[in-house]
Write a protein that holds these residues in place. Structure first.
Motif: not given
Length: 191
Positions: A23-25, A57-58, A79-82
């Motif tokens: 999802g971030g990609t 994702p920044g 989100s830790q992933e983000m």
């Protein structure tokens, strides 16, 4: 919430695990044009202190750091992933102390009152647990005369109707809706 909605939340709403990485990609690529457009609407100045809510994702953080080269950019995301993706994408600006990223929620912003000149959220508000509390927290953290922008792509699931009223109810003024074929944004000012 059905199975499909849970998958979407794990990929895009509150990204986690392999779905969150994927999802971030996707978000970095698809949300970047909207983020660039919204940042342009905010008229970021080089010394501004800016906050992005739900930085994902920044990609938007990266654009903000370029728009405010002598300013400070902060971001908050649940989100830790983000956080991991955004930290990797903005490592140089973080190392220079120009960007600060944190885990957290819009409803409990960990910033002092009257801190930010500009605040934005891209495809984020529709997944906030409590939008009214979130808008009140944003208003508290903004300087008088500061601007907020809530930007959405057409695939966000958010509808433009009612957003001006929500910002007005939260105490913002000069709220206006700007629409394009692929996105819309509501801008407002803290009096």
């Amino acid at each position: 919430m059905g199975a499909f909605e849970r998958v979407l939340m794990r990929a895009f709403g509150r990204p986690e695990g392999i779905l969150g990485r994927l999802g971030g990609t996707v978000m970095a690529r698809l949300n970047q044009p909207c983020a660039a457009w919204v940042i342009g609407l905010l008229e970021i100045r080089q010394h501004d202190r800016v906050l992005e809510i739900g930085f994902g994702p920044g990609a938007g953080i990266q654009l903000l750091a370029a728009a405010a080269p002598s300013g400070q950019v902060d971001g908050i995301d649940p989100s830790q992933e983000m956080l991991a993706q955004a930290t990797a994408r903005n490592a140089v600006a973080i190392a220079r102390g120009r960007v600060g990223l944190r885990i957290g929620s819009v409803e409990r912003l960990p910033f002092e009152d009257s801190t930010f000149d500009k605040v934005l959220a891209i495809n984020s508000m529709q997944v906030w647990p409590d939008a009214e509390t979130g808008l009140a927290a944003i208003r508290r953290a903004m300087k008088a005369g500061g601007a907020v922008a809530l930007g959405f792509t057409t695939y966000s699931g958010q509808q433009p109707g009612g957003l001006i009223e929500r910002l007005t109810a939260a105490g913002f003024v000069e709220a206006k809706l700007i629409e394009t074929e692929k996105a819309f944004c509501v801008l407002a000012v803290k009096p």
